[in-house]
Scaffold this motif. Sequence first.
Motif, PDB file in Angstrom:
ATOM      1  N   LEU A   1       0.635  -1.175   0.132  1.00  0.00           N
ATOM      2  CA  LEU A   1       0.100  -0.200   0.223  1.00  0.00           C
ATOM      3  C   LEU A   1       0.707   1.132   0.034  1.00  0.00           C
ATOM      4  O   LEU A   1       0.320   2.523  -0.272  1.00  0.00           O
ATOM      5  N   THR A   2       2.102   1.184   0.312  1.00  0.00           N
ATOM      6  CA  THR A   2       2.841   2.335   0.307  1.00  0.00           C
ATOM      7  C   THR A   2       3.683   2.828  -0.761  1.00  0.00           C
ATOM      8  O   THR A   2       3.977   1.808  -1.515  1.00  0.00           O
ATOM      9  N   THR A   3       4.081   3.889  -1.080  1.00  0.00           N
ATOM     10  CA  THR A   3       4.900   4.360  -2.171  1.00  0.00           C
ATOM     11  C   THR A   3       6.192   3.993  -1.861  1.00  0.00           C
ATOM     12  O   THR A   3       6.833   4.259  -1.004  1.00  0.00           O
ATOM     13  N   HIS A   4       6.722   3.420  -2.978  1.00  0.00           N
ATOM     14  CA  HIS A   4       8.160   2.951  -3.042  1.00  0.00           C
ATOM     15  C   HIS A   4       8.937   3.890  -4.149  1.00  0.00           C
ATOM     16  O   HIS A   4       8.484   4.558  -4.690  1.00  0.00           O
ATOM     17  N   PRO A   5       9.980   4.452  -3.646  1.00  0.00           N
ATOM     18  CA  PRO A   5      11.067   5.277  -4.593  1.00  0.00           C
ATOM     19  C   PRO A   5      11.085   4.503  -5.844  1.00  0.00           C
ATOM     20  O   PRO A   5      11.192   3.440  -5.838  1.00  0.00           O
ATOM     21  N   ALA A   6      11.040   5.306  -6.826  1.00  0.00           N
ATOM     22  CA  ALA A   6      11.335   4.612  -8.142  1.00  0.00           C
ATOM     23  C   ALA A   6      12.699   4.123  -8.235  1.00  0.00           C
ATOM     24  O   ALA A   6      13.637   4.469  -7.663  1.00  0.00           O
ATOM     25  N   ALA A   7      12.685   2.724  -8.893  1.00  0.00           N
ATOM     26  CA  ALA A   7      14.046   2.099  -9.069  1.00  0.00           C
ATOM     27  C   ALA A   7      14.754   2.964  -9.830  1.00  0.00           C
ATOM     28  O   ALA A   7      14.423   3.329 -10.948  1.00  0.00           O
ATOM     29  N   SER A   8      15.917   3.117  -9.485  1.00  0.00           N
ATOM     30  CA  SER A   8      16.930   3.636 -10.415  1.00  0.00           C
ATOM     31  C   SER A   8      17.389   2.873 -11.431  1.00  0.00           C
ATOM     32  O   SER A   8      17.838   1.765 -11.455  1.00  0.00           O
ATOM     33  N   THR A   9      17.685   3.111 -12.850  1.00  0.00           N
ATOM     34  CA  THR A   9      18.309   2.495 -13.781  1.00  0.00           C
ATOM     35  C   THR A   9      19.750   2.780 -13.923  1.00  0.00           C
ATOM     36  O   THR A   9      20.155   4.117 -13.880  1.00  0.00           O
ATOM     37  N   PRO A  10      20.438   1.732 -14.109  1.00  0.00           N
ATOM     38  CA  PRO A  10      21.925   2.025 -14.192  1.00  0.00           C
ATOM     39  C   PRO A  10      22.343   2.768 -15.571  1.00  0.00           C
ATOM     40  O   PRO A  10      21.595   2.760 -16.472  1.00  0.00           O
ATOM     41  N   SER A  11      23.153   3.661 -15.571  1.00  0.00           N
ATOM     42  CA  SER A  11      23.555   4.544 -16.607  1.00  0.00           C
ATOM     43  C   SER A  11      24.289   3.654 -17.604  1.00  0.00           C
ATOM     44  O   SER A  11      25.102   2.657 -17.037  1.00  0.00           O
ATOM     45  N   ASP A  12      24.208   4.090 -18.652  1.00  0.00           N
ATOM     46  CA  ASP A  12      25.118   3.304 -19.751  1.00  0.00           C
ATOM     47  C   ASP A  12      26.469   3.863 -19.779  1.00  0.00           C
ATOM     48  O   ASP A  12      27.018   4.851 -19.658  1.00  0.00           O
TER      49      ASP A  12
END
Length: 93
Positions: A82-93
């Motif tokens: 039910l809680t908001t989770h921080p957006a998963a960071s995507t690795p930089s190329d």
Amino acid sequence: MSVKEAHGAGPALLPAAVARFLEHEQRAGTVAADAPIDGVAASIAGACYLRAFLEQFYGPDHPQQPMTEFAASIMATVLPALTTHPAASTPSD
């Protein structure tokens, strides 16, 4: 004639009521916008139905977890959904 037809009640009322409450909380911003409302409502209702069934099946003297501990354990289980989770960071190329 079904029980629902005879009495206007049934097991679907509880998860529907829980879902309406969670949708209200979602609109208020206290529940994540992408939370699986129906799944959480069914989980809460199912746990409550099982507890009630066991009490009826075995009788009120059958040992069960105290109600406050039971409620806390169910909420600890469903709260992450039910809680908001921080957006998963995507690795930089």
